[in-house]
Motif scaffolding. Structure first.
Motif, PDB file in Angstrom:
ATOM      1  N   ALA A 124       0.807  -1.199   0.078  1.00 50.31           N
ATOM      2  CA  ALA A 124      -0.066   0.088  -0.017  1.00 50.31           C
ATOM      3  C   ALA A 124       0.836   1.320  -0.084  1.00 50.31           C
ATOM      4  O   ALA A 124       0.629   2.015  -0.737  1.00 50.31           O
ATOM      5  CB  ALA A 124      -0.810  -0.098   1.315  1.00 50.31           C
ATOM      6  N   ALA A 125       1.998   1.348   0.965  1.00 47.50           N
ATOM      7  CA  ALA A 125       2.977   2.414   0.983  1.00 47.50           C
ATOM      8  C   ALA A 125       3.568   2.517  -0.307  1.00 47.50           C
ATOM      9  O   ALA A 125       3.680   3.780  -0.918  1.00 47.50           O
ATOM     10  CB  ALA A 125       3.724   2.480   2.169  1.00 47.50           C
ATOM     11  N   GLY A 126       4.101   1.592  -0.944  1.00 45.57           N
ATOM     12  CA  GLY A 126       4.808   1.506  -2.182  1.00 45.57           C
ATOM     13  C   GLY A 126       3.935   1.907  -3.417  1.00 45.57           C
ATOM     14  O   GLY A 126       4.428   2.497  -4.145  1.00 45.57           O
ATOM     15  N   GLN A 127       2.787   1.662  -3.549  1.00 41.96           N
ATOM     16  CA  GLN A 127       2.001   2.095  -4.448  1.00 41.96           C
ATOM     17  C   GLN A 127       1.583   3.662  -4.363  1.00 41.96           C
ATOM     18  O   GLN A 127       1.655   4.440  -5.471  1.00 41.96           O
ATOM     19  CB  GLN A 127       0.511   1.498  -4.427  1.00 41.96           C
ATOM     20  CG  GLN A 127       0.273  -0.025  -4.830  1.00 41.96           C
ATOM     21  CD  GLN A 127       0.681  -0.234  -6.256  1.00 41.96           C
ATOM     22  OE1 GLN A 127       0.549   0.892  -6.954  1.00 41.96           O
ATOM     23  NE2 GLN A 127       1.201  -1.567  -6.577  1.00 41.96           N
ATOM     24  N   ASN A 151       5.561   8.003   8.783  1.00 41.89           N
ATOM     25  CA  ASN A 151       4.914   9.192   8.087  1.00 41.89           C
ATOM     26  C   ASN A 151       3.595   8.720   7.214  1.00 41.89           C
ATOM     27  O   ASN A 151       2.938   9.483   6.956  1.00 41.89           O
ATOM     28  CB  ASN A 151       5.665   9.745   7.319  1.00 41.89           C
ATOM     29  CG  ASN A 151       6.787  10.824   7.863  1.00 41.89           C
ATOM     30  OD1 ASN A 151       6.611  10.974   8.858  1.00 41.89           O
ATOM     31  ND2 ASN A 151       7.821  10.967   7.021  1.00 41.89           N
ATOM     32  N   PHE A 152       3.247   7.045   7.575  1.00 41.90           N
ATOM     33  CA  PHE A 152       2.002   6.702   6.997  1.00 41.90           C
ATOM     34  C   PHE A 152       1.256   6.370   8.069  1.00 41.90           C
ATOM     35  O   PHE A 152       1.756   5.776   8.913  1.00 41.90           O
ATOM     36  CB  PHE A 152       2.434   5.725   6.066  1.00 41.90           C
ATOM     37  CG  PHE A 152       2.950   5.957   4.710  1.00 41.90           C
ATOM     38  CD1 PHE A 152       1.975   6.321   3.870  1.00 41.90           C
ATOM     39  CD2 PHE A 152       4.349   5.624   4.250  1.00 41.90           C
ATOM     40  CE1 PHE A 152       2.493   6.987   2.512  1.00 41.90           C
ATOM     41  CE2 PHE A 152       4.514   5.979   2.877  1.00 41.90           C
ATOM     42  CZ  PHE A 152       3.612   6.480   2.127  1.00 41.90           C
ATOM     43  N   GLU A 158      -5.406   1.033   2.503  1.00 45.75           N
ATOM     44  CA  GLU A 158      -4.830   2.243   1.999  1.00 45.75           C
ATOM     45  C   GLU A 158      -3.769   3.098   2.763  1.00 45.75           C
ATOM     46  O   GLU A 158      -4.152   3.160   3.925  1.00 45.75           O
ATOM     47  CB  GLU A 158      -5.960   3.223   1.669  1.00 45.75           C
ATOM     48  CG  GLU A 158      -5.404   4.648   0.789  1.00 45.75           C
ATOM     49  CD  GLU A 158      -6.624   5.633   0.336  1.00 45.75           C
ATOM     50  OE1 GLU A 158      -6.775   5.602  -1.042  1.00 45.75           O
ATOM     51  OE2 GLU A 158      -7.057   6.137   1.033  1.00 45.75           O
ATOM     52  N   ALA A 159      -2.666   3.482   2.218  1.00 51.52           N
ATOM     53  CA  ALA A 159      -1.589   4.312   3.018  1.00 51.52           C
ATOM     54  C   ALA A 159      -2.096   5.655   2.682  1.00 51.52           C
ATOM     55  O   ALA A 159      -2.200   6.268   1.760  1.00 51.52           O
ATOM     56  CB  ALA A 159      -0.286   4.035   2.557  1.00 51.52           C
ATOM     57  N   VAL A 160      -2.319   6.466   3.985  1.00 51.21           N
ATOM     58  CA  VAL A 160      -2.349   7.658   4.108  1.00 51.21           C
ATOM     59  C   VAL A 160      -1.190   8.526   4.508  1.00 51.21           C
ATOM     60  O   VAL A 160      -0.637   7.867   5.765  1.00 51.21           O
ATOM     61  CB  VAL A 160      -3.648   8.005   5.038  1.00 51.21           C
ATOM     62  CG1 VAL A 160      -3.934   9.412   5.399  1.00 51.21           C
ATOM     63  CG2 VAL A 160      -4.812   7.035   4.686  1.00 51.21           C
ATOM     64  N   PHE A 161      -0.632   9.294   3.986  1.00 52.32           N
ATOM     65  CA  PHE A 161       0.479  10.246   4.248  1.00 52.32           C
ATOM     66  C   PHE A 161      -0.057  11.532   5.082  1.00 52.32           C
ATOM     67  O   PHE A 161      -0.705  12.033   4.675  1.00 52.32           O
ATOM     68  CB  PHE A 161       1.214  10.442   3.039  1.00 52.32           C
ATOM     69  CG  PHE A 161       2.387  11.273   3.136  1.00 52.32           C
ATOM     70  CD1 PHE A 161       3.671  10.789   3.642  1.00 52.32           C
ATOM     71  CD2 PHE A 161       2.683  12.576   2.951  1.00 52.32           C
ATOM     72  CE1 PHE A 161       4.946  11.115   3.928  1.00 52.32           C
ATOM     73  CE2 PHE A 161       3.921  13.184   3.079  1.00 52.32           C
ATOM     74  CZ  PHE A 161       5.117  12.645   3.355  1.00 52.32           C
ATOM     75  N   PHE A 162       0.895  11.481   6.113  1.00 54.97           N
ATOM     76  CA  PHE A 162       0.625  13.122   6.842  1.00 54.97           C
ATOM     77  C   PHE A 162       1.705  13.918   7.149  1.00 54.97           C
ATOM     78  O   PHE A 162       1.478  14.771   7.903  1.00 54.97           O
ATOM     79  CB  PHE A 162      -0.235  12.641   8.054  1.00 54.97           C
ATOM     80  CG  PHE A 162       0.583  11.524   8.911  1.00 54.97           C
ATOM     81  CD1 PHE A 162       1.730  11.628   9.757  1.00 54.97           C
ATOM     82  CD2 PHE A 162       0.156  10.204   8.942  1.00 54.97           C
ATOM     83  CE1 PHE A 162       2.414  10.664  10.524  1.00 54.97           C
ATOM     84  CE2 PHE A 162       0.832   8.961   9.518  1.00 54.97           C
ATOM     85  CZ  PHE A 162       2.030   9.237  10.710  1.00 54.97           C
TER      86      PHE A 162
END
Length: 280
Positions: A124-127, A151-152, A158-162
């Motif tokens: 998920a993070a890689g995508q 940071n995810f 789903e990976a959410v970045f903040f």
């Protein structure tokens, strides 16, 4: 519309009145989530104030552009707002961000979940990483991305970045190096850092390199779970070839064995007491 007077009063309040400090180990600030009031569903990030108004306004503009760029690049993010508060003769940058559930943070989930689940999180993070860099290829501005595990968050697969600070857009490499010193929460870094400016400036290089952001993600996973390092290396090599073909050769070269942090950054982290906790 954000009540800036209420926000300023909250920031001036002592730590007990502020509520929960989410992390004390961030490089730039210690984010907190108020226990009650109009910001109780938000995480507040307060950065060092600037006496140079032009520098502060440029920071505001760059942050707005950076959030817009991340969203345009397909990076899922919580609602994020940037404010400059005039306090004690300085312009204080403050980010107010929709709070994510603590149990959604990627790092503790990576530590606690079975290996197959953590590999899904890595995917998920890689995508998100691949999607952003493929988008960024067509952009003229100097733009970076810091997609570390801390940071995810992972929500619904789903990976959410903040992490939007510092805004990795428009600033030159030297300017960003100076920002790493200007905004460091650690006084020791601001005192010692200028003596090692070249090394401090180099901290950012991974953030502007598509293959190195992937290698950095894999390296973090290997360090979190050393017994499963081979599984993360295998995933990273496969992912680089599947999803990041333009940078695969360089990424593969960085994953022949467990990636390591640069020695100077490891030294800085130990000096400053930074242990890689979630930087929400």
């Amino acid at each position: 519309m954000t009540d800036l007077d209420a926000l300023a009063a909250l920031i001036r309040a002592d730590s007990a009145a502020r509520g929960q400090t989410i992390s004390r180990l961030g490089y730039f600030c210690a984010p907190f989530r108020p226990a009650e009031g109009p910001f109780s569903d938000r995480v507040i990030k307060v950065y060092r104030g600037l006496t140079d108004r032009a520098m502060a306004e440029r920071l505001r503009a760059c942050h707005e552009d950076y959030v817009a760029a991340l969203l345009a690049g397909g990076v899922p993010m919580p609602e994020t707002a940037f404010h400059l508060l005039e306090m004690e003769g300085a312009s204080v940058p403050v980010i107010v961000q929709e709070a994510l559930p603590v149990d959604s943070l990627m790092r503790p989930q990576m530590q606690a979940q079975p290996l197959p689940e953590t590999l899904k999180m890595m995917e998920a993070a890689g995508q998100v990483i691949a999607r952003f860099w493929h988008w960024a290829e067509g952009q003229e501005a100097r733009i970076g991305f810091h997609p570390s595990i801390r940071n995810f968050a992972i929500r619904g697969g789903e990976a959410v970045f903040f992490d939007t600070f510092p805004p990795l857009i428009h600033y030159s490499r030297d300017e960003m190096g100076r920002m790493l010193l200007t905004f460091s929460e650690k006084r020791l870094m601001r005192v010692v850092g200028p003596l090692m400016r070249a090394r401090v400036t180099g901290i950012q290089d991974e953030w502007y390199s598509p293959p190195e952001t992937l290698v950095g993600l894999v390296g973090s996973a290997c360090r979190l779970r050393p017994d499963d390092a081979q599984a993360y290396l295998d995933w990273g090599r496969d992912f680089a070839q599947r999803e990041m073909a333009p940078w695969a050769e360089e990424a593969l070269a960085g994953m022949t064995e467990t990636p390591k942090l640069p020695g100077y950054w490891t030294g800085f982290r130990k000096l400053l007491g930074l242990q890689g906790e979630p930087n929400v």
